[in-house]
Each structure stands twice: as structure tokens, then as C-alpha cells.
Design an enzyme around this catalytic site. Sequence first.
Site, PDB file in Angstrom:
ATOM      1  CD  GLN A  98      -2.671  -1.255   2.538  1.00 28.78           C
ATOM      2  OE1 GLN A  98      -2.410  -0.535   3.507  1.00 28.78           O
ATOM      3  NE2 GLN A  98      -3.639  -2.173   2.594  1.00 28.78           N
ATOM      4  CG  HIS A 163      -2.950  -0.645   7.899  1.00 30.22           C
ATOM      5  ND1 HIS A 163      -3.684  -1.110   8.962  1.00 30.22           N
ATOM      6  CD2 HIS A 163      -3.526  -1.206   6.790  1.00 30.22           C
ATOM      7  CE1 HIS A 163      -4.645  -1.922   8.528  1.00 30.22           C
ATOM      8  NE2 HIS A 163      -4.562  -1.984   7.216  1.00 30.22           N
ATOM      9  CD  GLU A 257     -13.795   4.272  14.487  1.00 31.97           C
ATOM     10  OE1 GLU A 257     -13.962   3.351  15.304  1.00 31.97           O
ATOM     11  OE2 GLU A 257     -13.017   5.236  14.694  1.00 31.97           O
ATOM     12  CE1 TYR A 267     -11.869  11.067  17.928  1.00 30.71           C
ATOM     13  CE2 TYR A 267      -9.601  11.474  18.575  1.00 30.71           C
ATOM     14  CZ  TYR A 267     -10.885  11.944  18.320  1.00 30.71           C
ATOM     15  OH  TYR A 267     -11.160  13.288  18.477  1.00 30.71           O
ATOM     16  CE1 TYR A 278      -9.906  -6.858   6.446  1.00 29.72           C
ATOM     17  CE2 TYR A 278      -7.895  -6.850   7.745  1.00 29.72           C
ATOM     18  CZ  TYR A 278      -8.823  -6.177   6.975  1.00 29.72           C
ATOM     19  OH  TYR A 278      -8.676  -4.826   6.752  1.00 29.72           O
TER      20      TYR A 278
END
Length: 387
Positions: A98, A163, A257, A267, A278
Site C-alpha cells: 500500500q 497501513h 469510522e 479514538y 479478517y
Amino acid sequence: MKAPIVWVSGTLSASTALLASLLIVTASRGEITTYESSAGPLTVQTVAQKLVHPWGLAFLPDGRMLVTERPGRLRLVTPQGQVSKPLQGVPEVWASGQGGLLDVAADKDVASNHTIYLCYAERDGNGGRTAVARASLDAGQAPRLSDVKVIFHQQGPLSSGNHYGCRIAQGTDGNLFVTLGEHYAHRDQAQSLSNHLGKIVRIAPDGSVPDGNPFAGRDGAEPELWSLGHRNPQGLAFNPADGKLWEVEHGPRGGDEVNIIRKGENYGWPVIGYGIDYNGAKIHEATAKPGMQQPAKYWVPSISPSGMAFYTGKLFPTWTGSLFVGALSGQMLVRLSLDGDKITGEERLLQTLDERIRDVRQGPDGALWLLTDSDTGRLLRVAPAAN
């Protein structure tokens, strides 16, 4: 002497000749399709195409756009769809998984100081981490970056390719807020103040720590931290109505979110949340816990939100004040209606477009501009059918 920046208006015939020397693609607006919405029929125009996993979009004062491609390229694109060669001077990125060249932001005073910011994945030994660089943009006959300086390196366990977060939002005081993912394999680190994983940080434009950061001066805490307990934040924007900072982040299987980011708040990831792992396993202790913030909205199942923009333009008067969010796995554009801090409704748009929407921005023309995420990605302009 540094070459001056040149802002070129797309409406001037002289600019056409100037840009001809630096374009690899010169195309008129491409395919136009129509979609229904609560604001009436929408036209979606393909402005540019064959972009390789475009990730971030930033408008310049003359209406041109900076667009990142995840493999490590930064391009200038005109509103007419002319795409420049890759700009020289972009930092080396780790284009794996990613990671790669991710967000781009133009400084609020870019017209005078020529400064832009890049967020990207950089290699460090056998892994990767998020970094932020600032640079001076030369937008003349041979567009390039100069005076490139890395102003922030994420600290903590490295990523194997997942991530990174990596959205940038600049406050009215000039300070930068940057989202940082928790690298997937290190999710518990999102609760630790001793690193930058799963956090939003606040830094000055030169990378220093501005006054007022909530954890600065605390033993064992990274001074850049602004909020914690995030998973993989993929959108960040200030609400122009009240100046509050909003964020969207990916959950696992469920639990994406929308959050209103407040100084020093937690949070919850991975302690609280609304998704599962997963493989179907339970992750969270609960959906709520004292001292941890609840989202303004969450999605189950996940839509993989990415990019966000508050709408203040005139092309869609009934949508003024709405929050727009792109969706990757959901393959759509989501409009959220707001009443202050409360999300009062959701409209799902462009669902038959069949594209992963990576970024969404409001353009100076009042249209919505989207990037689609694929190896043949597109830059799209969304406007009322009459426009």
C-alpha cells in the site's frame, strides 16, 4: 538565483504553447456519463486517464492540479486534461504494498512561497514508514521540485507494506496535521504514546513541534502527537463552517469510522470498535469505553473510505455543507449531510461507475474532482448535467 514560479492560466492562448513543450498527454475531455442524485442528474467527465494508482490531488491557484501516482510520480494536470511529464526532484519512495507516493498538499500561501508537501512511504532497512517532505514548486516550462527537505519521519515498528495513513491537512495557522497508520501488524501500538503508529500528528511547516501539542514535554511521549487510537486514517479535512478537524479511517471487517478530531483524545483502536478481524475473530474489548471517543459515524460492512472534502461551492446549492467521502471497496462517492457535528443522512452516489474512488476534492470551479484507484486510474470531474 531560484527560478520564479509561473502560474499559468488555462484560459490564455499563450499557456497552450508553453505547456506543449512539457506534456506527455494532450487530450480534450473524454467520456461523459450521467448519474442520478438528489441534486438532479450529474455528469461525470473523464479529464485525464491512464494514471497509475493516483492517490492525492491538490489544486494550485491557476486551476491546475498536482496529482501523485503511487509508484513515485508527481504530475501537473490542467483542467483540460493535459498531463505533464513526471516532475523531477520527488523524494525516493518505497512503492511496495500500500506504500509509495501518497498525499500531496499545496501550502495555503503557495502563490507567494511556492511550497508544497508530500506524504509517502520511505524504506528503512527491511520495512517502511511514513515520511513528510516539503519542497519548492517550479511550475514553469520544465516543472520540477527544488529545495526538497524531509521534515518528518514516523517513529516506531516498521511496516511490511500496509497501513501508512498519509493524509495532510493544513490549519489556518500554517501547521500541518498528518495521519499515520499503525502498520497493520502492530495495532496495539496505536495506544502507545512512545511512537507515531496509529496517530495524527501536528507539526510546523518546517517539521518542528509547534506550541500547544498535548503530549509535548511528557516523559516517554512523542511531542508531535495530537490524537491516538487510529487504525489507518485515509481522509482528513477541516470543516470550513467551524474549523473543526474531521477524519475517516478504515476498520477491519466492518467499523470504518468518521471522527471529529480533538486535541489529545483517544479514538480507541484496537480497544474499542465495531468490526471483526479478517478471519472472523473478535478484536475489541467492547464498542465503547470511558476515556475513548465514539465515531460520528461508522460503517458495517466496510466501504473503505478514502479522501474527503466539505462542499462550499455554488454548483450544488442543495449540498452546501455536505461532507463527501470516496470509497474503495464500496466503489462509490458518499455524501454525508450534517447538522453541526451530527451526521443526519447518507447518500450513495456513482455506484454504477464501478471504480475505487481514492480521493475527492472540491475544485475552484465548484465541481467535485475525483481520483480513481487502478493501474489505469482516472481524474474525473463531477458537475450538474447543465454544467
